[in-house]
Write a protein that holds these residues in place. Structure first.
Motif, PDB file in Angstrom:
ATOM      1  N   PRO A   1      -0.748   2.197  -8.791  1.00 54.29           N
ATOM      2  CA  PRO A   1      -0.970   3.363  -7.888  1.00 54.29           C
ATOM      3  C   PRO A   1      -2.545   3.621  -7.551  1.00 54.29           C
ATOM      4  N   VAL A   2      -3.401   3.286  -8.471  1.00 52.91           N
ATOM      5  CA  VAL A   2      -4.786   3.477  -8.128  1.00 52.91           C
ATOM      6  C   VAL A   2      -5.185   2.888  -6.858  1.00 52.91           C
TER       7      VAL A   2
ATOM      8  N   ALA B   1      -3.941   3.142  -4.198  1.00 53.88           N
ATOM      9  CA  ALA B   1      -3.928   3.930  -2.915  1.00 53.88           C
ATOM     10  C   ALA B   1      -5.272   4.510  -2.686  1.00 53.88           C
ATOM     11  N   PHE B   2      -6.200   4.425  -3.811  1.00 60.56           N
ATOM     12  CA  PHE B   2      -7.594   5.004  -3.266  1.00 60.56           C
ATOM     13  C   PHE B   2      -8.336   4.110  -2.744  1.00 60.56           C
ATOM     14  N   HIS B   3      -8.089   2.881  -2.592  1.00 59.61           N
ATOM     15  CA  HIS B   3      -8.887   1.856  -2.116  1.00 59.61           C
ATOM     16  C   HIS B   3      -8.788   1.856  -0.619  1.00 59.61           C
TER      17      HIS B   3
ATOM     18  N   VAL C   1       1.003   4.349  -2.679  1.00 60.88           N
ATOM     19  CA  VAL C   1       0.987   5.766  -2.133  1.00 60.88           C
ATOM     20  C   VAL C   1       2.210   6.546  -2.949  1.00 60.88           C
ATOM     21  N   MET C   2       3.543   5.834  -2.798  1.00 59.74           N
ATOM     22  CA  MET C   2       4.636   6.686  -3.326  1.00 59.74           C
ATOM     23  C   MET C   2       4.456   6.686  -4.935  1.00 59.74           C
ATOM     24  N   LYS C   3       4.112   5.579  -5.474  1.00 60.56           N
ATOM     25  CA  LYS C   3       3.751   5.764  -6.935  1.00 60.56           C
ATOM     26  C   LYS C   3       2.816   6.749  -7.202  1.00 60.56           C
ATOM     27  N   ALA C   4       1.681   6.768  -6.321  1.00 57.87           N
ATOM     28  CA  ALA C   4       0.724   7.651  -6.833  1.00 57.87           C
ATOM     29  C   ALA C   4       1.180   9.143  -6.636  1.00 57.87           C
ATOM     30  N   LEU C   5       2.246   9.421  -5.597  1.00 58.61           N
ATOM     31  CA  LEU C   5       2.838  10.866  -5.332  1.00 58.61           C
ATOM     32  C   LEU C   5       3.659  11.186  -6.317  1.00 58.61           C
ATOM     33  N   GLY C   6       4.235  10.120  -7.456  1.00 58.77           N
ATOM     34  CA  GLY C   6       5.046  10.535  -8.416  1.00 58.77           C
ATOM     35  C   GLY C   6       6.581   9.972  -8.236  1.00 58.77           C
ATOM     36  N   VAL C   7       6.648   8.795  -7.193  1.00 55.89           N
ATOM     37  CA  VAL C   7       7.902   8.269  -7.113  1.00 55.89           C
ATOM     38  C   VAL C   7       7.998   7.198  -8.275  1.00 55.89           C
ATOM     39  N   ARG C   8       9.166   7.259  -9.021  1.00 53.76           N
ATOM     40  CA  ARG C   8       9.345   6.430 -10.148  1.00 53.76           C
ATOM     41  C   ARG C   8       9.603   4.945  -9.797  1.00 53.76           C
TER      42      ARG C   8
ATOM     43  N   ARG D   1       0.941  -1.043  -0.011  1.00 54.65           N
ATOM     44  CA  ARG D   1       0.164  -0.108   0.052  1.00 54.65           C
ATOM     45  C   ARG D   1       0.824   1.246  -0.001  1.00 54.65           C
ATOM     46  N   GLU D   2       1.981   1.344   0.620  1.00 56.25           N
ATOM     47  CA  GLU D   2       2.800   2.474   0.881  1.00 56.25           C
ATOM     48  C   GLU D   2       3.498   2.659  -0.580  1.00 56.25           C
TER      49      GLU D   2
END
Lengths: 292, 353
Positions: B347-348, B350-352, B263-270, B259-260
């Motif tokens: 990354p989606v 992270a919304f769940h 979240v990191m991917k969603a925030l833009g971490v490659r 999950r983390e």
């Protein structure tokens, strides 16, 4: 740049194929102006999260285009999308999604690692955000020690640290008590009004209607006109409780008629003996029980 | 910390097996190793000592001694048999020593006499610890009673133990007349052992002569075939377990943080940055686990030797290097395994909720 910060045209997203194909978002077009707070509402399973995921550059649409700040993001590669998310978009999640091993301040500063100025340049902004969100005294605390409201305020600070043009918030009040939820909504309202940052917010919370500039109604994957009435009250055929037909998520069809339920227990009882409850049900017309 | 401890446990297991392997390997050839002979002479066709039988006639010993390049010859009699001590049988290498010649006797004494006379035996001190027998007590070898006169050190292991008795007694037990088993030959100053061994083989008929190092290698190889392979297999299993355990722990570690990662991917971490982070994390876990394992084994070895004296353990620099290299390989393999997991994180999600 004077155009909308976000423009989506004919967005469609399908999952699966053939007989199992599901059209989660169906030909959605929308513009979001700078500094506008747009709420997307709709029943559960209507495609709200899929739509926001596409608008937030997390999910590629099956067809259609999305432009953020004039840049067509559907043509960007993964690296370009990551950079865009890091520098121009902020996210606020229902379950906060803070990094448990980092302190409040480090959580807020985390996206700054991905921004041009880096962490050093972001520190004064982080201090100002923590001050503004009344979190300065919790600066070194770990997320597990925070209340739900505090966690969401940290998540808001994290979303704002890179001064994004757009913020996407998915049910930001979903896990909060009434007072904390109200507080979060007012913060989002202030962000849009004072900072010119556009906010796209998905919520079931009726109170958002008080602070949103515009409400979009998503149903079956498509944007529809919001009815004039803010609620469509119907009665649960099992328990007789009043339920808002717009936002209810539990339905059953019986002899061509649609029934709405307050809980899964009522739905299961209905499904066990549909004729019994359908006959006794008196579904008043929305106008008969209209409520502001 | 739990992950580091688990991986350290696996590395400690490998290091411990390596220590057993090295200790037992050393012990198999300890007697030859500690003899200061340049060349070992034995019956033709024999090339080792472990579990071997060799007879060399006395007149051949005289022929060897007569070679100009030979400085000194010490004969020993040797028998693999069972020794009864403390109501239990112990597999033993019995070495018969010439009376009054201390040359081929025990190299370390814990108590008593090093040179047994008639009816006397020098047994390993560990055997004394295990059985409670001491100096003056009796043991039985091939049905003959001996009185313990000395306790030797470094002569006992799981694979073998060495007991010294008088050559006349062992000759009597083996019913040999006019022969010995092995000749320990010292070369004259300036004479190379290999050259002397070749000269003995040419000069004296029907004997085999090997320089000490070659004799050790040959004996070690036979011992490997007879039992150390099992220890080698255990080491291999331990190593494989360590790799699997490390991989599993790291993979689980990544899975728990799915999950983390989302979240990191969603925030833009490659993805690339996440891989680098995982490799760094795995590297830290492995290095700390290896250091912890080395520390654990350095404590476990003396403790084990104290609790189970029949086990000989030896932690060598070579074993540490080998396990260290394996740790690096484990680290790399374990970093690669979670890559697919990272790639698969949406990354989606992270919304769940």
């Amino acid at each position: 740049m004077s155009g909308p910060i976000l423009r989506a045209e004919h967005l469609t997203k399908t999952f699966g194929s053939g007989n199992t194909e599901v059209r989660a978002v169906d030909d959605v077009s929308l513009d979001v102006a700078r500094g506008e707070l747009v709420a997307i509402m709709g029943p559960s399973g209507s495609g709200k999260t899929t739509l926001v995921s596409m608008l937030g550059a997390l999910l590629r649409p099956s067809s259609g285009t999305i432009a953020i700040d004039g840049v067509d993001i559907t043509t960007l590669g993964e690296t370009g999308l990551s950079r865009l998310r890091a520098q121009k978009i902020g996210f606020i999640f229902q379950s906060f999604n803070l990094l448990e091993v980092l302190s409040v301040e480090d959580n807020v500063l985390f996206p700054a690692h991905l921004a041009l100025g880096g962490v050093k340049a972001a520190r004064p902004r982080a201090a100002a955000l923590l001050e503004r969100l009344n979190l300065t005294h919790r600066r070194v605390a770990l997320p597990r020690t925070l209340s739900g409201g505090e966690k969401q305020r940290v998540a808001i600070a994290r979303a704002l640290i890179n001064q994004p043009r757009l913020i996407f918030a998915d049910e930001p009040t979903g896990n909060l008590d009434s007072q904390s939820g109200q507080e979060v909504m007012m913060i989002l309202h202030d962000i849009a009004r004072d900072q010119g940052c556009s906010v796209v917010l998905v919520s079931h919370d009726q109170r958002i209607e008080d602070v949103a500039d515009r409400i979009l109604w998503l149903e079956d994957g498509a944007l529809r006109d919001r009815k004039a009435e803010p609620h469509s009250w119907v009665r649960d055929p099992v328990c007789g409780m009043r339920v808002d037909g717009w936002t209810a998520s539990l339905f059953a069809e019986h002899h061509g008629r649609r029934y709405v339920f307050c809980s899964r227990r009522c739905l299961e009882r209905f499904e066990a003996e549909p004729d019994r409850y359908a006959e006794s049900a008196v579904q008043p017309s929305p106008s008969a029980e209209r409520s502001e | 910390m739990a992950s580091i401890s688990a991986v350290a446990g696996a590395f400690a297991l490998v290091l411990f097996f390596e220590a057993v392997f090295a200790g037992e390997s050393d012990q198999i050839v300890a007697y030859i190793e500690h003899s200061d002979a340049d060349v070992w002479v034995m019956q033709k066709g024999v090339s080792n000592m472990h579990m071997a039988t060799s007879f060399v006639w006395d007149w051949k010993a005289d022929r060897v001694e007569a070679i100009e390049a030979v400085n000194r010859v010490t004969p020993i009699l040797y028998l693999n048999t069972v020794m009864e001590a403390g109501a239990r049988n112990w597999f033993s290498f019995i070495v018969g020593l010439e009376e009054g010649d201390p040359r081929a006797g025990p190299w370390e004494m814990v108590a008593g006499e090093a040179h047994p006379g008639p009816g006397e035996a020098v047994v390993p001190s560990v055997l004394s610890d295990l059985t409670g027998l001491g100096i003056g007590d009796g043991v039985s070898i091939a049905g003959r009673d001996f009185s313990i006169v000395g306790l030797s050190g470094d002569t006992f292991s799981m694979a073998n133990s060495i007991t010294f008795i008088a050559m006349a007694d062992l000759s009597d037990i083996m019913s040999t007349i006019g022969s010995t088993s092995y000749l320990l030959v010292d070369a004259a100053p300036g004479v190379d052992g290999a050259a002397l061994a070749a000269r003995i083989r040419e000069t004296v008929e029907k004997v085999n002569a090997l320089p000490k190092a070659e004799f050790i290698d040959s004996d070690w190889e036979v011992a490997m075939q007879m039992g150390l392979e099992i220890i080698g297999l255990m080491t291999f299993i331990g190593g494989t377990l360590a790799i699997m355990l490390t991989g599993f722990i790291v993979y689980t570690h990544v899975a728990q943080r799915e999950r983390e990662l989302a979240v990191m991917k969603a925030l833009g971490v490659r993805d690339r940055a996440i891989y680098a982070g995982i490799m760094f994390q795995v590297g830290c876990i492995t290095v700390l686990a290896f250091l912890l394992a080395a520390g654990l084994v350095s404590l476990a070895v003396p403790l084990t030797e104290w609790l189970v004296p029949q086990i000989t353990l030896s932690v060598t620099a070579e074993a540490l290097l080998r396990v260290g290299a394996a740790a690096v390989a484990v680290s790399l393999a374990a970093s690669v395994m979670p890559v697919r997991k990272v790639v698969g994180v949406d990354p989606v999600s992270a919304f769940h909720e």
